[in-house]
Design a protein around this motif. Sequence first.
Motif, PDB file in Angstrom:
ATOM      1  N   PHE A  16       0.838  -1.206   0.000  1.00 41.37           N
ATOM      2  CA  PHE A  16       0.000   0.000   0.000  1.00 41.37           C
ATOM      3  C   PHE A  16       0.873   1.256   0.000  1.00 41.37           C
ATOM      4  O   PHE A  16       0.674   2.171  -0.793  1.00 41.37           O
ATOM      5  N   ALA A  17       1.862   1.290   0.904  1.00 40.89           N
ATOM      6  CA  ALA A  17       2.711   2.469   1.016  1.00 40.89           C
ATOM      7  C   ALA A  17       3.553   2.677  -0.243  1.00 40.89           C
ATOM      8  O   ALA A  17       3.713   3.813  -0.717  1.00 40.89           O
ATOM      9  N   ALA A  18       4.096   1.569  -0.791  1.00 34.16           N
ATOM     10  CA  ALA A  18       4.933   1.685  -1.987  1.00 34.16           C
ATOM     11  C   ALA A  18       4.128   2.213  -3.171  1.00 34.16           C
ATOM     12  O   ALA A  18       4.586   3.091  -3.917  1.00 34.16           O
ATOM     13  N   ALA A  19       2.921   1.688  -3.347  1.00 35.23           N
ATOM     14  CA  ALA A  19       2.091   2.137  -4.465  1.00 35.23           C
ATOM     15  C   ALA A  19       1.624   3.572  -4.257  1.00 35.23           C
ATOM     16  O   ALA A  19       1.602   4.365  -5.209  1.00 35.23           O
ATOM     17  N   ALA A  20       1.232   3.912  -3.036  1.00 34.22           N
ATOM     18  CA  ALA A  20       0.789   5.282  -2.769  1.00 34.22           C
ATOM     19  C   ALA A  20       1.913   6.273  -3.037  1.00 34.22           C
ATOM     20  O   ALA A  20       1.685   7.350  -3.614  1.00 34.22           O
ATOM     21  N   LEU A  21       3.135   5.908  -2.641  1.00 35.23           N
ATOM     22  CA  LEU A  21       4.277   6.782  -2.886  1.00 35.23           C
ATOM     23  C   LEU A  21       4.594   6.871  -4.375  1.00 35.23           C
ATOM     24  O   LEU A  21       4.794   7.959  -4.927  1.00 35.23           O
ATOM     25  N   GLY A  22       4.640   5.704  -5.043  1.00 32.88           N
ATOM     26  CA  GLY A  22       4.990   5.689  -6.462  1.00 32.88           C
ATOM     27  C   GLY A  22       3.984   6.426  -7.324  1.00 32.88           C
ATOM     28  O   GLY A  22       4.345   7.311  -8.118  1.00 32.88           O
ATOM     29  N   TYR A  23       2.701   6.092  -7.181  1.00 30.52           N
ATOM     30  CA  TYR A  23       1.685   6.731  -8.011  1.00 30.52           C
ATOM     31  C   TYR A  23       1.382   8.151  -7.537  1.00 30.52           C
ATOM     32  O   TYR A  23       0.945   8.987  -8.333  1.00 30.52           O
ATOM     33  N   GLY A  24       1.609   8.409  -6.246  1.00 24.23           N
ATOM     34  CA  GLY A  24       1.485   9.789  -5.781  1.00 24.23           C
ATOM     35  C   GLY A  24       2.533  10.680  -6.420  1.00 24.23           C
ATOM     36  O   GLY A  24       2.259  11.817  -6.818  1.00 24.23           O
ATOM     37  N   LEU A  25       3.758  10.156  -6.538  1.00 26.37           N
ATOM     38  CA  LEU A  25       4.824  10.899  -7.210  1.00 26.37           C
ATOM     39  C   LEU A  25       4.480  11.117  -8.678  1.00 26.37           C
ATOM     40  O   LEU A  25       4.689  12.210  -9.230  1.00 26.37           O
ATOM     41  N   THR A  26       3.941  10.082  -9.323  1.00 29.67           N
ATOM     42  CA  THR A  26       3.530  10.210 -10.724  1.00 29.67           C
ATOM     43  C   THR A  26       2.486  11.304 -10.890  1.00 29.67           C
ATOM     44  O   THR A  26       2.544  12.123 -11.816  1.00 29.67           O
ATOM     45  N   ASP A  27       1.515  11.322  -9.993  1.00 27.34           N
ATOM     46  CA  ASP A  27       0.456  12.323 -10.081  1.00 27.34           C
ATOM     47  C   ASP A  27       1.011  13.733  -9.864  1.00 27.34           C
ATOM     48  O   ASP A  27       0.620  14.677 -10.556  1.00 27.34           O
ATOM     49  N   CYS A  28       1.936  13.863  -8.920  1.00 27.46           N
ATOM     50  CA  CYS A  28       2.544  15.169  -8.679  1.00 27.46           C
ATOM     51  C   CYS A  28       3.324  15.654  -9.899  1.00 27.46           C
ATOM     52  O   CYS A  28       3.260  16.844 -10.265  1.00 27.46           O
ATOM     53  N   LEU A  29       4.064  14.743 -10.543  1.00 28.85           N
ATOM     54  CA  LEU A  29       4.816  15.118 -11.742  1.00 28.85           C
ATOM     55  C   LEU A  29       3.880  15.535 -12.875  1.00 28.85           C
ATOM     56  O   LEU A  29       4.159  16.489 -13.615  1.00 28.85           O
ATOM     57  N   THR A  30       2.761  14.822 -13.013  1.00 27.59           N
ATOM     58  CA  THR A  30       1.802  15.167 -14.060  1.00 27.59           C
ATOM     59  C   THR A  30       1.203  16.546 -13.818  1.00 27.59           C
ATOM     60  O   THR A  30       1.071  17.362 -14.742  1.00 27.59           O
TER      61      THR A  30
END
Length: 238
Positions: free
Chosen positions: A135-149
């Motif tokens: 959960f934490a790894a995905a939230a961090l990874g996709y959260g970073l993706t969303d921030c970059l977008t």
Amino acid sequence: MTMRTTIITAVLLSLAAALTPPARPPLKARITSAWRARADADPKFRQKLALEAALACALQTTAEVQRRGRAFGREADYVVAGVLTALAGKLVASFQAAPSTQGAAATNAFQPDVPLHARVGAVVRPMPRLFGVGFAAAALGYGLTDCLTRLRDLCGIAVVAPPRVPILGAAVYTGFFVALVSNGSYQILQGLVERGWWGDRRALLFVGRAGRSLMASALAIRGMQMSGLQAVTLAPPR
């Protein structure tokens, strides 16, 4: 009165002691102890973990290329998030299922000389922890993706970004995937395959670990796409 007060005080202190959870060592000490126990149980534990990290990165990227095709470049954000998530989830699942010299609890369902309930516990006990890691790894990874977008949008950078992933849904999905699929596959790999007839054959062990990682990566990507959490866009016509 003094005797009654003494008895009541003793009872209250006993109840407080019973309800107070026992002190646990610091997190760093627990991790260090668990690491040493696994390294002592398997002299090749460090090499296997390093191999698992390399395979996780390489094969997750390979699976991303196979599944995304010509959209790979435009969906690079997904790829980075997927690789980081796979790396974290697979390392923790592999670590959890590895043999250990700590005899308080079984770490593998195929561990010899332990009762059935301990074997079941070896699979079920780490599930909450593995879910949390995924959960934490995905939230961090996709959260970073969303921030970059979003940052691209604010800066007016004209790129074709992939559709945004629902972070909460992706994190829950990944948590369950790590707790169930990754956990189960590592239980079989480390508890059954590596202790079987090909346990001393390095080439076959490499193939087994590579096949496990590639299969898990492909399943994770396909599951994200089939559940609608990731929509693969079609390549634009040339």
